[in-house]
Design an enzyme around this catalytic site. Sequence first.
Site, PDB file in Angstrom:
ATOM      1  CD1 TRP A   1     -33.339 -31.340 -35.876  1.00  0.00           C
ATOM      2  CD2 TRP A   1     -33.199 -33.260 -34.687  1.00  0.00           C
ATOM      3  NE1 TRP A   1     -33.209 -31.186 -34.376  1.00  0.00           N
ATOM      4  CE2 TRP A   1     -33.279 -32.265 -33.779  1.00  0.00           C
ATOM      5  CE3 TRP A   1     -33.071 -34.548 -34.400  1.00  0.00           C
ATOM      6  CZ2 TRP A   1     -33.115 -32.347 -32.485  1.00  0.00           C
ATOM      7  CZ3 TRP A   1     -33.224 -34.939 -32.941  1.00  0.00           C
ATOM      8  CH2 TRP A   1     -33.214 -34.083 -32.134  1.00  0.00           C
TER       9      TRP A   1
ATOM     10  CG  HIS B   1     -41.085 -20.573  -1.836  1.00  0.00           C
ATOM     11  ND1 HIS B   1     -40.914 -20.434  -0.413  1.00  0.00           N
ATOM     12  CD2 HIS B   1     -42.465 -19.961  -1.988  1.00  0.00           C
ATOM     13  CE1 HIS B   1     -41.874 -20.275  -0.013  1.00  0.00           C
ATOM     14  NE2 HIS B   1     -42.940 -19.884  -0.971  1.00  0.00           N
TER      15      HIS B   1
ATOM     16  CD  GLU C   1     -39.986 -23.528 -28.905  1.00  0.00           C
ATOM     17  OE1 GLU C   1     -40.238 -24.485 -29.179  1.00  0.00           O
ATOM     18  OE2 GLU C   1     -40.945 -22.476 -28.884  1.00  0.00           O
TER      19      GLU C   1
ATOM     20  CD  GLU D   1     -46.177 -21.961 -25.706  1.00  0.00           C
ATOM     21  OE1 GLU D   1     -45.884 -22.808 -25.167  1.00  0.00           O
ATOM     22  OE2 GLU D   1     -46.020 -21.689 -27.010  1.00  0.00           O
TER      23      GLU D   1
ATOM     24  CB  CYS E   1     -35.372 -36.538 -40.711  1.00  0.00           C
ATOM     25  SG  CYS E   1     -34.404 -36.819 -39.664  1.00  0.00           S
TER      26      CYS E   1
ATOM     27  CG  ASN F   1     -37.922 -39.237 -41.717  1.00  0.00           C
ATOM     28  OD1 ASN F   1     -36.981 -38.983 -42.126  1.00  0.00           O
ATOM     29  ND2 ASN F   1     -39.311 -38.605 -41.970  1.00  0.00           N
ATOM     30  N   GLY F   2     -36.383 -41.726 -38.222  1.00  0.00           N
ATOM     31  CA  GLY F   2     -36.700 -42.557 -36.965  1.00  0.00           C
ATOM     32  C   GLY F   2     -35.228 -42.945 -36.514  1.00  0.00           C
TER      33      GLY F   2
ATOM     34  CE  LYS G   1     -43.333 -20.815 -29.175  1.00  0.00           C
ATOM     35  NZ  LYS G   1     -44.274 -21.680 -28.653  1.00  0.00           N
TER      36      LYS G   1
ATOM     37  CE  LYS H   1     -44.911 -26.850 -36.262  1.00  0.00           C
ATOM     38  NZ  LYS H   1     -45.045 -25.662 -35.393  1.00  0.00           N
TER      39      LYS H   1
ATOM     40  NE  ARG I   1     -41.087 -34.304 -40.841  1.00  0.00           N
ATOM     41  CZ  ARG I   1     -42.081 -34.923 -40.204  1.00  0.00           C
ATOM     42  NH1 ARG I   1     -43.340 -34.743 -40.163  1.00  0.00           N
ATOM     43  NH2 ARG I   1     -41.965 -36.237 -39.612  1.00  0.00           N
TER      44      ARG I   1
HETATM   45  C1  G6P Z   1     -41.614 -29.930 -30.935  1.00  0.00           C
HETATM   46  C2  G6P Z   1     -41.913 -28.657 -31.557  1.00  0.00           C
HETATM   47  C3  G6P Z   1     -42.830 -27.782 -30.237  1.00  0.00           C
HETATM   48  C4  G6P Z   1     -44.101 -28.763 -29.996  1.00  0.00           C
HETATM   49  C5  G6P Z   1     -43.673 -30.175 -29.576  1.00  0.00           C
HETATM   50  C6  G6P Z   1     -44.754 -31.248 -29.299  1.00  0.00           C
HETATM   51  O1  G6P Z   1     -40.814 -29.592 -29.572  1.00  0.00           O
HETATM   52  O2  G6P Z   1     -41.027 -27.740 -32.019  1.00  0.00           O
HETATM   53  O3  G6P Z   1     -43.481 -26.847 -30.864  1.00  0.00           O
HETATM   54  O4  G6P Z   1     -44.764 -28.304 -29.178  1.00  0.00           O
HETATM   55  O5  G6P Z   1     -42.632 -30.689 -30.441  1.00  0.00           O
HETATM   56  O6  G6P Z   1     -45.195 -31.345 -30.536  1.00  0.00           O
HETATM   57  P1  G6P Z   1     -46.792 -32.001 -30.772  1.00  0.00           P
HETATM   58  O7  G6P Z   1     -46.755 -32.104 -32.398  1.00  0.00           O
HETATM   59  O8  G6P Z   1     -47.073 -33.195 -30.246  1.00  0.00           O
HETATM   60  O9  G6P Z   1     -47.585 -30.673 -30.411  1.00  0.00           O
END
Ligand code: G6P
Length: 606
Positions: free
Chosen positions: A74, A502, A486, A479, A2, A99-100, A483, A601, A27
């Site tokens: 969010w 396996h 996501e 990774e 948020c 927020n929180g 991606k 984010k 966010r």
């Molecule tokens: C969220 C974001 C990711 C990020 C993760 C950890 O899931 O969408 O892109 O890798 O948080 O965030 P940080 O700020 O701790 O790297």
Amino acid sequence: MCGIVGAVAERPVNKILVEGLKRLEYRGYDSAGVALLDGNTLKTVKAVGKVVNLESALEQSGVSGHTGIAHTRWATHGSVTEANAHPHVSSGQLALVHNGIIENHVSLRAALKGDGYEFLSDTDTEVMVHLIHQLRQQHKTLLASVQAAVKQFEGAFGTVVFDKDNSNEIIVARSGSPLVIGLGLGENFIASDQLALLPVTRSFIFLEEGDVARITRDTVEIFDADGNAVEREVVESNITQDASGKGDYRHYMLKEIYEQPLAVRNTLEGRLNNDRVAIDAFGDSAQQIFKDVKHVQIIACGTSYHSGMVARYWLEQFAGVSCNVEIASEFRYRQSFVHEKSLLVTISQSGETADTLAALRLAKQQGYMASMTICNVPGSSLVRESDLAFMTKAGAEIGVASTKAFTTQLVGLLMLTASIAQEKGLDQSAIVNAIKVLPAKLEETLQLADSIAELAEEFADKQHSLFLGRGSQYPIAMEGALKLKEISYIHAEAYAAGELKHGPLALIDADMPIIVVAPNNELLEKLKSNVEEVRARGGIIYVFADKDSHFESDNTMRVINVNHTDDIIAPIVYTLPLQLLSYYVAVIKGTDVDQPRNLAKSVTVE
Ligand code: G6P
């Protein structure tokens, strides 16, 4: 998660609030709202969906004010509806954004209902505004009411509240969710991230845990958790505003992918002296800690966790220290073993991820020799609460899917590896030499974009995919899979190629693309055998391989040649083609690349 923006000014603040929300939209972006003091009347405008919806609703409403608060949501408690969007209002008197998560909201709600408060939303947040309103009857000021209320909240909050009868005051409180005050002339601001306020100020005060502050047009008074008046440092931000714009790029993510050579250059700048790493890049006491360290415990979430997994290969191979890597949300809830002379390393783009922060706080009570963070946001909670910090210089990353933050984290971790090796008298010159050519290697690799965009066409109708790698490329495969899922919503899994037989081999058929990262290293022949196992079962393979790896394209295999690169930096170099692949697949599928569904984010709730 948020985003919060607030302002007390002599001029109307509508546009400042909406622009701030747009900058924070990464966010959280399922609904948004604003509360303004319009004359003597408290008015709220809310809209489901993105901030542009709120912007037009606000324009149509004609509501305007000099004091206001705004929020982009969010959803955690309560579905995505206007009623659940913030700000929440109590008795037409107080408006609040948050927020929180308030963990004891159920009991607080029951008590407040018993006292006659009517709830209009399903959120945990609404209890905050009603409780503050109730306490307002017993306290002389809104500040005192907030100070009393925060003692009753369990959980995490960054919150901003104002009273319609005091047009020149907002009260803010921080516990577990960041807030930053922006200072202006005859106007002051509050936001959950300085990015929101860059169009209006460069002077910031980062609130600390437990702080409550009273902000008027001309004054800022801050009180710590015990209610003592405190001074907090004013920091001049050097973030360039341009970092918040997309420039000529279609998406932030694409811009951020292309910024990687520069981000890496910036991260290296001034930190390499001839063939050595300048250890003070990690903090004043780093040298002795690196001399003594025997074990490294890495903790992170999401993409940052993958960079930690790569670092394990580097630290054990080049620095002679053992290393464990764990997801923060697991680490924080189990009894873990603290190795002798163990350095705790958190990795985070935002520096505010709730689980990583909680894991750091827990670890600090457990006997680690020191804590260190690798982080992209100066002044963030992880930076402030760690003994040592290595700042990545990626610049603001707006796309929800992390790209340049990840590659610069890897640079930081490689420099950590070289620094520990250096202090232990091991030869680290190969690492330093490899890092020096990295920006140029990344530039070369970005030239693959067009051929990757063509390849992406073949993925658009796929439901599932499998990424394979070995050694330090295994986390890169993870990774790559993250991606793709996501931003394109294609189910993607990653496996260490040796694990293929396996289980995952059972999934292989012509509808399941297999993406392989295959630099020319000592594992290449093993990897080639794994590729043949897939081909023998009718799978279509997409290989990102060194020119010298000698893969040939045919009807079951597409080969994308990556220029030869030193194996030390190969995990960083091979990340880029996988980012581009996900990006182009998502564009072809027409998904929201920068703000993929359901994600945010910065995950500041657990
Ligand atoms: C969220 C974001 C990711 C990020 C993760 C950890 O899931 O969408 O892109 O890798 O948080 O965030 P940080 O700020 O701790 O790297």
